[in-house]
Design a protein around this motif. Structure first.
Motif, mmCIF file in Angstrom:
data_model
loop_
_atom_site.group_PDB
_atom_site.id
_atom_site.type_symbol
_atom_site.label_atom_id
_atom_site.label_comp_id
_atom_site.label_asym_id
_atom_site.label_seq_id
_atom_site.Cartn_x
_atom_site.Cartn_y
_atom_site.Cartn_z
ATOM 1 N N GLU A 39 6.199 -1.711 8.357
ATOM 2 C CA GLU A 39 4.696 -1.877 8.632
ATOM 3 C C GLU A 39 4.480 -3.307 8.020
ATOM 4 O O GLU A 39 4.806 -3.541 6.763
ATOM 5 C CB GLU A 39 3.673 -0.819 7.937
ATOM 6 C CG GLU A 39 2.433 -0.941 8.498
ATOM 7 C CD GLU A 39 1.399 -0.221 7.636
ATOM 8 O OE1 GLU A 39 0.080 0.111 8.277
ATOM 9 O OE2 GLU A 39 1.835 0.588 6.908
ATOM 10 N N SER A 61 -3.759 -1.189 8.248
ATOM 11 C CA SER A 61 -3.706 -1.016 6.730
ATOM 12 C C SER A 61 -4.051 -2.555 6.182
ATOM 13 O O SER A 61 -3.769 -3.412 6.923
ATOM 14 C CB SER A 61 -2.285 -0.662 6.311
ATOM 15 O OG SER A 61 -2.145 0.558 6.765
ATOM 16 N N GLY A 80 0.705 3.289 6.520
ATOM 17 C CA GLY A 80 -0.223 3.485 7.692
ATOM 18 C C GLY A 80 0.191 4.932 8.261
ATOM 19 O O GLY A 80 -0.895 5.448 8.733
#
Length: 439
Positions: free
Chosen positions: A185, A226, A346
Motif C-alpha cells: 500500500e 490512508s 488500509g
C-alpha cells in the motif's frame, strides 16, 4: 447424512455478539481466517533504502507493508511545495510592527519555508512542534525571532528542504506502481512533510489535497484511502481537516469500538470493553530487538489487538535508520507467528470497519444453509471479503460453499471445548447470498 432442521426464519447476528452454537447460525470472525490478532508494517517518508533494502525482505517473506510517501519530491508529480497567501514581502514588513499572535501566527509559520532563504524552515518546524505540544505562546515567540532575523538579513539566500524530503529522493512513480502491484500500500505523507499544526487553512489543505490528487492520478482511488500526518501529529485542528480528505489516518482513529495506544503512550494493551485495540509502536535505533519481539508476542497472546509498527530509515538513509539485517530478523519473527494476520494499514482498517458495521442473515432447511452479508459502507472503498463462521449439523462431513461463480469445498472443524462444528469461509458483503450445502 442428516438434514438441517432449521425453521425458515431469519437469524440476524451482528459482529459483536457471542459465538453461536446452533446449526445454521453465523458470525463474522474478529480477524480474517479466525486469526488471533493483526500486524501492520508501516514505513514513513519513502526514503530510498526502504525500497532498495527493506522491500526485498518483505517480498521474500510474502509480507505486505504500507509506505507513507512524500509526494512533492517524486519526479512527475504535479504538485510541489508552495506558499498560498499574501506576498511574503508584505508579511515580512508587517512583522516589524505587529507581534505574532493567534490571528497571524499560522500565516507566518506557513510562509516561513518559502522566504527564499536558508534557515527559516527550521523555525517552522520548531514552532510546529510547540503547537503540537500545546505551547502556543512559545510558538509565537519563535516566529517573532525568525522574522526579526529575516529583517536583519541574517540568512543566506537559497532553497531549503527538510531532511525527510531530501532522503526520499531516488524513487519514481513508475517504481511505486511496480511495488504497488506486488501488494504493498502507498499512502499520503503530504506534499512536503510539513508541521501541519503550524499551517493556516489554505496551506494545510494544499498539502493534504494535492498529495491525494497526485496519488489518485498515478496509482488510482484505492491508494487515496490512508494517510499519516507527519510527526504523528494528533493536533485536533489538524485532525478535523485530515478526516475530511482521507478515510483512514494512522495518527488517530476515534472509533467508539477502538482503544488507541499511540506511539507516545508507553502502556501495553490491557483489558478493555472495546472490541479492538490499536497498539502502535515505533522502532528506533535504541529499541532492543527483544522488546520489538515482545510487541508481537503480546499481540499473538490476545485476540483483539492490532499491532501497528512504524519504521523510518533503513541502512543509514532516513531518520533512526535500522539495518536491513535487523528488519529481516524482525519480519521473519512476525512471519513465524501463524496466528497473526499481517496486512497493510488500509486493509486492516477496512476489515475492522466492515466487520463492525456488517450484519448476517442466515436461512436453513433441507440440507443447505443460505447466508447473506451486508454493510452500509461505501463499496468503492470497503470491498474486502469477510471471514464467516457458520455452524453446521454434526452429520455434515464436507461442505460446498458458493457465492456467485466462486465455489470451494470446506471440511467442518470441531468447536474447541464443545461438540459444535463449523466451517470457515470468505464472503463479500452486498453481493449475492452464500449457499452452503452438505456433500
Amino acid at each position: 447424512m442428516k438434514h438441517l432442521l432449521l425453521p425458515a426464519i431469519v437469524l440476524v447476528l451482528f459482529a459483536g455478539l457471542a459465538k453461536a452454537q446452533s446449526p445454521g447460525e453465523t458470525i463474522i470472525t474478529r480477524w480474517p481466517d479466525d486469526k488471533k490478532g493483526a500486524v501492520s508494517i508501516t514505513f514513513d517518508d519513502g526514503s530510498v533504502n526502504q525500497f532498495k533494502q527493506a522491500l526485498p525482505v518483505l517480498n521474500r517473506l510474502n509480507l505486505k507493508a504500507t509506505f507513507f510517501i512524500i509526494t512533492g519530491q517524486i519526479p512527475g508529480s504535479r504538485y510541489a511545495g508552495k506558499f498560498i497567501g499574501r506576498p511574503v514581502k508584505t508579511i515580512i514588513a508587517e512583522t516589524a510592527t505587529v507581534p505574532t499572535d493567534k490571528d497571524n501566527f499560522y500565516e507566518r509559520a506557513s510562509a516561513a519555508g518559502y522566504l527564499g532563504l536558508i534557515g527559516p524552515l527550521d523555525y517552522h518546524y520548531k514552532a510546529g512542534s510547540l503547537v503540537d505540544a500545546g505551547k502556543l505562546t512559545e510558538a509565537y515567540t519563535v516566529m517573532d525571532e525568525l522574522y526579526q532575523k529575516v529583517r536583519n538579513n541574517e540568512f543566506k539566500p537559497g532553497v531549503q528542504h527538510n531532511t525527510e524530503y531530501i532522503d526520499a529522493h531516488g524513487t519514481t512513480w513508475a517504481d511505486i506502481r511496480r511495488y504497488a502491484k506486488q501488494g504493498h500500500e502507498f499512502a499520503s505523507h503530504m506534499v512536503t512533510h510539513p508541521r501541519l499544526a503550524a499551517l493556516d487553512e489554505a496551506n494545510m489543505l494544499y498539502e493534504m489535497q494535492s498529495s491525494r490528487l497526485d496519488i489518485l492520478r498515478e496509482l488510482g482511488a484505492r491508494y487515496t484511502f490512508s494517510a499519516e500526518g507527519p510527526f504523528g501529529t494528533e493536533n485536533e485542528r489538524v485532525m478535523q481537516y485530515l478526516y475530511k480528505v482521507y478515510p483512514a489516518l494512522r495518527n488517530r482513529m476515534p472509533e467508539p469500538w477502538l482503544k488507541e495506544i499511540s506511539r507516545g503512550n508507553r502502556s501495553n494493551p490491557g483489558s478493555t470493553d472495546k472490541k479492538y485495540i490499536q497498539f502502535q509502536r515505533g522502532a528506533t535505533t535504541k529499541t532492543p530487538m527483544p522488546m520489538m519481539k515482545a510487541w508481537v508476542d503480546t499481540t499473538a497472546n490476545k485476540d483483539n489487538t492490532w499491532l501497528v509498527l512504524t519504521f523510518h530509515g533503513v541502512d543509514g538513509i532516513g531518520w533512526e535508520a535500522l539495518t536491513h539485517q535487523q528488519l529481516d530478523e524482525y519480519f521473519s519473527y512476525i512471519k513465524a507467528k501463524d496466528k497473526l494476520w499481517v496486512a497493510t494499514f488500509g486493509d486492516a482498517t477496512r476489515y475492522i470497519r466492515e466487520r463492525q458495521s456488517a450484519s448476517v442473515k442466515s436461512f436453513g432447511n433441507n440440507g443447505s444453509i443460505t447466508v447473506s452479508l451486508s454493510h452500509p459502507l461505501n463499496k468503492a472503498m470497503y470491498n474486502l471479503p469477510l471471514t464467516l463462521k457458520t455452524y453446521v449439523p454434526a452429520g455434515w462431513k464436507k461442505v460446498k460453499v458458493s457465492q456467485g461463480t466462486k465455489t470451494s469445498m470446506v471440511v467442518p472443524v470441531a468447536q474447541q471445548g464443545g461438540a459444535a462444528r463449523y466451517v470457515l469461509y470468505k464472503a463479500y458483503a452486498n453481493a449475492s447470498p452464500v449457499r452452503l450445502r452438505a456433500m
